[in-house]
Design a protein around this motif. Structure first.
Motif, PDB file in Angstrom:
ATOM      1  N   ASP A  24    -134.850  12.076  53.542  1.00 48.18           N
ATOM      2  CA  ASP A  24    -135.535  12.891  54.541  1.00 48.18           C
ATOM      3  C   ASP A  24    -137.043  12.685  54.533  1.00 48.18           C
ATOM      4  O   ASP A  24    -137.730  13.271  55.355  1.00 48.18           O
ATOM      5  N   TYR A  84    -139.064  22.132  51.452  1.00 43.92           N
ATOM      6  CA  TYR A  84    -137.695  22.622  51.345  1.00 43.92           C
ATOM      7  C   TYR A  84    -137.094  22.997  52.683  1.00 43.92           C
ATOM      8  O   TYR A  84    -135.902  23.248  52.767  1.00 43.92           O
ATOM      9  N   ALA A  85    -137.901  23.046  53.721  1.00 44.51           N
ATOM     10  CA  ALA A  85    -137.308  23.218  55.043  1.00 44.51           C
ATOM     11  C   ALA A  85    -136.591  21.952  55.489  1.00 44.51           C
ATOM     12  O   ALA A  85    -135.702  22.000  56.311  1.00 44.51           O
ATOM     13  N   LEU A  86    -137.000  20.825  54.929  1.00 44.11           N
ATOM     14  CA  LEU A  86    -136.453  19.537  55.348  1.00 44.11           C
ATOM     15  C   LEU A  86    -135.462  18.983  54.330  1.00 44.11           C
ATOM     16  O   LEU A  86    -134.576  18.219  54.692  1.00 44.11           O
ATOM     17  N   CYS A  87    -135.612  19.376  53.076  1.00 43.08           N
ATOM     18  CA  CYS A  87    -134.820  18.805  51.981  1.00 43.08           C
ATOM     19  C   CYS A  87    -133.325  18.945  52.263  1.00 43.08           C
ATOM     20  O   CYS A  87    -132.872  19.971  52.759  1.00 43.08           O
ATOM     21  N   MET A  88    -132.565  17.893  51.983  1.00 45.12           N
ATOM     22  CA  MET A  88    -131.114  17.987  52.155  1.00 45.12           C
ATOM     23  C   MET A  88    -130.385  18.117  50.823  1.00 45.12           C
ATOM     24  O   MET A  88    -129.173  18.007  50.772  1.00 45.12           O
ATOM     25  N   TYR A  89    -131.110  18.360  49.743  1.00 43.49           N
ATOM     26  CA  TYR A  89    -130.521  18.714  48.452  1.00 43.49           C
ATOM     27  C   TYR A  89    -129.519  17.668  47.983  1.00 43.49           C
ATOM     28  O   TYR A  89    -128.475  18.011  47.445  1.00 43.49           O
TER      29      TYR A  89
END
Lengths: 164, 205
Positions: free
Chosen positions: A68, A102-107
């Motif tokens: 991301d 963390y709004a974009l993170c896909m973990y």
């Protein structure tokens, strides 16, 4: 073959309900009373990524492997004293900025896996909702605070390959 | 509610109203992708049981809902439906954006067909991070929303001076400069004036 007497469906259903009621009365409900009592996530839960700043060398491997592009790193070179007396000064990287959005993170955890210096860790914490989306960009101070919530790594299973 | 609009309501009464509103919220579930599974777990399963918090996930239509949970990937084709859903909800209304996709596109940040964040079309009150978030994370978002409602100035909200949605440029400025509070509403009546959203080649009718 003698026919077994059929239990009427109504009684059967009432029995199920009665059993559930007795179980709830004796053992209590399964509900986790969230704001007061919290369920412990599994130790390897992917809640939030913590940064151990001292280990980070700003090598950018995590930022480059992030699908991301949600990791932002800026660093500069510094001269460090030589390891042995008489040596020449070493050149080391110092990080100025390490942000994870963390709004974009896909973990996915690729950054944690790819880090060669053990600077990134998973923490099972999940309570960091925000009213402003900009607050979901955690800087290195905030990421460092998450280090306090990182659990101890579980014991390796018998026969597991040791880390290289 | 003329008194509320003029801001003439006594403070204790406002507090009472806010308390009542925060513990009786009907939520419209707008599940679009895998986050909807976690939302279902939070709203419908006995383990998490969102009704304990006074959130009732059973409105028959958006016209009866107090807030909506947008959970999942918002595509450009779904965007007009979400816009209409939001406009159908009665004031005061709130939005929880759940998961990375609804927050700002998430894994689909480079997609041709995904809206990069539901906050481009409707104002969002609480962003729940995760991909997908745990059911408890959504519960935390609900609790955060309740705290916001409890400390809310109703008169300001009715005048449209509440939290304003951020445009993409403002968001980038915030991301680059740290947090800057959004400017006070210069256009009366809630939503700021902005160009119509062009989806699929034409403005939304």
């Amino acid at each position: 073959m003698p026919m077994k007497p059929k239990v009427p469906g109504l009684l059967k259903g009432l029995g199920v309900t009665f059993n559930t009621m007795m179980r709830t009365i004796t053992k209590g409900a399964d509900t986790v009373q969230y704001p007061h009592a919290k369920e412990t996530p599994p130790i390897r839960a992917r809640g939030v990524i913590a940064l151990h700043e001292g280990n980070c060398t700003a090598c950018m491997l995590c930022a480059r492997s992030c699908p991301d592009w949600c990791i932002y790193i800026e660093g500069h070179k510094e001269l460090a004293p030589p390891r042995r007396a008489g040596g020449k000064p070493r050149s080391v990287n110092a990080i100025d900025r390490f942000d994870i959005d963390y709004a974009l993170c896909m973990y996915c955890g690729i950054c944690v896996d790819v880090c060669p210096f053990d600077a990134l860790f998973w923490s099972p914490e999940y309570e960091y909702s925000e009213s402003h989306i900009a607050d979901l960009l955690h800087d290195k101070t905030k990421l460092g605070e998450w280090m306090l919530t990182v659990p101890e790594a579980p014991e390796l299973e018998a026969g597991a390959q040791k880390g290289k | 509610m003329g008194l509320v609009e003029k801001g003439k309501l006594p403070a204790p009464l406002t507090k009472l109203f806010n308390l009542g509103r925060s513990y009786s919220m009907w939520v419209y579930q707008w599940g679009l992708a895998c986050c909807a599974i976690e939302m279902g777990a939070a709203f419908a399963s006995p383990r998490y049981d969102v009704m304990r918090l006074g959130v009732i996930p059973l409105p028959a239509s958006p016209r009866q809902a107090d807030f909506v949970v947008i959970s999942g990937t918002v595509t450009d084709k779904m965007a007009p439906a979400i816009k209409r859903l939001y406009e159908q909800m009665p004031e005061p209304k709130y939005v929880i954006s759940m998961g990375s996709c609804a927050n700002c596109g998430g894994p689909y940040w480079d997609s041709y067909s995904v809206t990069k964040g539901v906050d481009q079309i409707i104002p969002v009150d609480v962003y729940v991070p995760g991909c997908p978030p745990r059911p408890e994370a959504l519960l935390e978002g609900v609790v955060l929303l309740q705290q916001r409602i409890k400390s809310e100035d109703m008169a300001a909200k009715w005048r449209g001076e509440g939290a304003q949605p951020m445009s993409r440029n403002e968001r980038h400025e915030e991301l680059s400069q740290g947090h800057v509070p959004p400017p006070a509403g210069d256009t009366p009546g809630g939503m700021p004036q902005r160009d119509p959203i062009v989806v699929g080649g034409g403005p939304i009718e």
